[in-house]
Design a protein around this motif. Sequence first.
Motif, PDB file in Angstrom:
ATOM      1  N   GLN A  72      31.355  30.759  48.023  1.00 29.48           N
ATOM      2  CA  GLN A  72      31.547  31.280  46.659  1.00 29.48           C
ATOM      3  C   GLN A  72      32.234  32.860  46.663  1.00 29.48           C
ATOM      4  O   GLN A  72      32.890  33.167  45.740  1.00 29.48           O
ATOM      5  CB  GLN A  72      30.405  31.369  45.880  1.00 29.48           C
ATOM      6  N   GLU A  73      31.854  33.726  47.639  1.00 29.37           N
ATOM      7  CA  GLU A  73      32.078  35.093  47.849  1.00 29.37           C
ATOM      8  C   GLU A  73      33.561  34.926  48.142  1.00 29.37           C
ATOM      9  O   GLU A  73      34.512  35.734  47.753  1.00 29.37           O
ATOM     10  CB  GLU A  73      31.346  35.557  48.944  1.00 29.37           C
ATOM     11  N   ARG A  74      34.058  34.056  49.155  1.00 28.31           N
ATOM     12  CA  ARG A  74      35.491  33.963  49.590  1.00 28.31           C
ATOM     13  C   ARG A  74      36.265  33.627  48.150  1.00 28.31           C
ATOM     14  O   ARG A  74      37.229  33.981  48.153  1.00 28.31           O
ATOM     15  CB  ARG A  74      35.484  32.792  50.639  1.00 28.31           C
ATOM     16  N   ILE A  75      35.802  32.472  47.428  1.00 28.83           N
ATOM     17  CA  ILE A  75      36.400  32.145  46.413  1.00 28.83           C
ATOM     18  C   ILE A  75      36.701  33.429  45.157  1.00 28.83           C
ATOM     19  O   ILE A  75      37.805  33.647  44.763  1.00 28.83           O
ATOM     20  CB  ILE A  75      35.869  30.832  45.667  1.00 28.83           C
ATOM     21  N   ARG A  76      35.577  34.112  45.041  1.00 28.31           N
ATOM     22  CA  ARG A  76      35.597  35.127  44.208  1.00 28.31           C
ATOM     23  C   ARG A  76      36.783  36.370  44.698  1.00 28.31           C
ATOM     24  O   ARG A  76      37.338  36.851  43.753  1.00 28.31           O
ATOM     25  CB  ARG A  76      34.483  35.842  43.978  1.00 28.31           C
ATOM     26  N   GLN A  77      36.651  36.360  45.915  1.00 25.52           N
ATOM     27  CA  GLN A  77      37.634  37.479  46.681  1.00 25.52           C
ATOM     28  C   GLN A  77      39.109  37.107  46.424  1.00 25.52           C
ATOM     29  O   GLN A  77      39.912  37.886  45.970  1.00 25.52           O
ATOM     30  CB  GLN A  77      37.286  37.617  47.933  1.00 25.52           C
ATOM     31  N   GLU A  78      39.451  35.835  46.553  1.00 25.16           N
ATOM     32  CA  GLU A  78      40.645  35.271  46.549  1.00 25.16           C
ATOM     33  C   GLU A  78      41.174  35.236  44.706  1.00 25.16           C
ATOM     34  O   GLU A  78      42.321  35.643  44.532  1.00 25.16           O
ATOM     35  CB  GLU A  78      40.792  33.721  46.861  1.00 25.16           C
ATOM     36  N   GLN A  79      40.294  34.827  43.893  1.00 30.68           N
ATOM     37  CA  GLN A  79      40.534  34.993  42.699  1.00 30.68           C
ATOM     38  C   GLN A  79      40.783  36.609  42.262  1.00 30.68           C
ATOM     39  O   GLN A  79      41.731  37.073  41.381  1.00 30.68           O
ATOM     40  CB  GLN A  79      39.356  34.686  41.820  1.00 30.68           C
ATOM     41  N   PHE A  80      40.036  37.449  42.802  1.00 28.47           N
ATOM     42  CA  PHE A  80      40.305  38.926  42.696  1.00 28.47           C
ATOM     43  C   PHE A  80      41.748  39.248  43.251  1.00 28.47           C
ATOM     44  O   PHE A  80      42.356  39.939  42.426  1.00 28.47           O
ATOM     45  CB  PHE A  80      39.187  39.913  43.178  1.00 28.47           C
ATOM     46  N   LYS A  81      41.984  38.876  44.346  1.00 31.73           N
ATOM     47  CA  LYS A  81      43.342  39.104  44.915  1.00 31.73           C
ATOM     48  C   LYS A  81      44.441  38.534  43.932  1.00 31.73           C
ATOM     49  O   LYS A  81      45.404  39.302  43.800  1.00 31.73           O
ATOM     50  CB  LYS A  81      43.387  38.683  46.325  1.00 31.73           C
ATOM     51  N   ALA A  82      44.158  37.498  43.559  1.00 30.06           N
ATOM     52  CA  ALA A  82      45.161  36.564  42.602  1.00 30.06           C
ATOM     53  C   ALA A  82      45.529  37.538  41.439  1.00 30.06           C
ATOM     54  O   ALA A  82      46.573  37.800  40.980  1.00 30.06           O
ATOM     55  CB  ALA A  82      44.759  35.342  42.536  1.00 30.06           C
ATOM     56  N   LYS A  83      44.397  38.183  41.019  1.00 31.97           N
ATOM     57  CA  LYS A  83      44.458  38.894  39.698  1.00 31.97           C
ATOM     58  C   LYS A  83      45.210  40.165  39.912  1.00 31.97           C
ATOM     59  O   LYS A  83      45.906  40.643  38.984  1.00 31.97           O
ATOM     60  CB  LYS A  83      43.161  39.056  38.918  1.00 31.97           C
ATOM     61  N   GLN A  84      44.848  40.687  41.004  1.00 24.40           N
ATOM     62  CA  GLN A  84      45.507  42.165  41.243  1.00 24.40           C
ATOM     63  C   GLN A  84      47.054  41.849  41.716  1.00 24.40           C
ATOM     64  O   GLN A  84      47.892  42.741  41.189  1.00 24.40           O
ATOM     65  CB  GLN A  84      44.982  42.697  42.845  1.00 24.40           C
ATOM     66  N   LEU A  85      47.417  40.682  42.454  1.00 24.61           N
ATOM     67  CA  LEU A  85      48.737  40.289  42.576  1.00 24.61           C
ATOM     68  C   LEU A  85      49.502  40.295  41.372  1.00 24.61           C
ATOM     69  O   LEU A  85      50.614  40.447  40.907  1.00 24.61           O
ATOM     70  CB  LEU A  85      48.917  39.027  43.510  1.00 24.61           C
ATOM     71  N   GLU A  86      48.885  39.365  40.255  1.00 27.22           N
ATOM     72  CA  GLU A  86      49.553  39.505  38.845  1.00 27.22           C
ATOM     73  C   GLU A  86      49.843  40.591  38.240  1.00 27.22           C
ATOM     74  O   GLU A  86      50.843  40.796  37.741  1.00 27.22           O
ATOM     75  CB  GLU A  86      48.464  38.322  38.175  1.00 27.22           C
ATOM     76  N   ALA A  87      48.567  41.501  38.309  1.00 22.27           N
ATOM     77  CA  ALA A  87      48.667  42.743  37.555  1.00 22.27           C
ATOM     78  C   ALA A  87      49.900  43.558  38.407  1.00 22.27           C
ATOM     79  O   ALA A  87      50.747  44.324  37.646  1.00 22.27           O
ATOM     80  CB  ALA A  87      47.437  43.641  37.657  1.00 22.27           C
ATOM     81  N   LEU A  88      50.038  43.356  39.646  1.00 24.27           N
ATOM     82  CA  LEU A  88      50.851  44.240  40.436  1.00 24.27           C
ATOM     83  C   LEU A  88      52.350  43.461  39.862  1.00 24.27           C
ATOM     84  O   LEU A  88      53.278  44.484  40.000  1.00 24.27           O
ATOM     85  CB  LEU A  88      50.665  44.000  41.896  1.00 24.27           C
ATOM     86  N   LYS A  89      52.372  42.279  39.874  1.00 24.16           N
ATOM     87  CA  LYS A  89      53.901  41.710  39.446  1.00 24.16           C
ATOM     88  C   LYS A  89      54.314  42.137  38.183  1.00 24.16           C
ATOM     89  O   LYS A  89      55.366  42.581  37.976  1.00 24.16           O
ATOM     90  CB  LYS A  89      53.909  40.212  39.479  1.00 24.16           C
TER      91      LYS A  89
END
Length: 131
Positions: A72-89
């Motif tokens: 679950q922590e790994r999934i949360r981390q991946e979701q967080f990184k995906a949100k960061q990437l979207e914001a960076l895009k």
Amino acid sequence: MDSIDKLLAELQTEYKEVQPQQQQSKSVVAKSFISSSPKSASLMDNLLAEVKANFAQEDAAIELKRQQEVEQERIRQEQFKAKQLEALKVQAKEWLAKVDPLSSEGLWFERFAESYSSKLEAAIEYLRSNE
């Protein structure tokens, strides 16, 4: 003194007679314990096996829960990184729209972007390095 010696001799005799009887009763108790021992040993083995199985089951449940928490922590981390990437895009698109291609920064970026598959990817990496 003679009466004291007689009394002492009597006590010693009584003690010696009582002691063998106590040893006999102890050996009778030990024999009865030993004769019932196979049954109780089997019962003890069963109880021990049951306790071990319970502990193993609890350990397995704890390990499963720990693995689920890690996942679950790994999934949360991946979701967080995906949100960061979207914001960076979004930031990279805005930056690309604002940058003047003929300015020194724009010319530098054109050269920088040559090693990337797209200007957006290059802009994302550029913004990431400036954070």
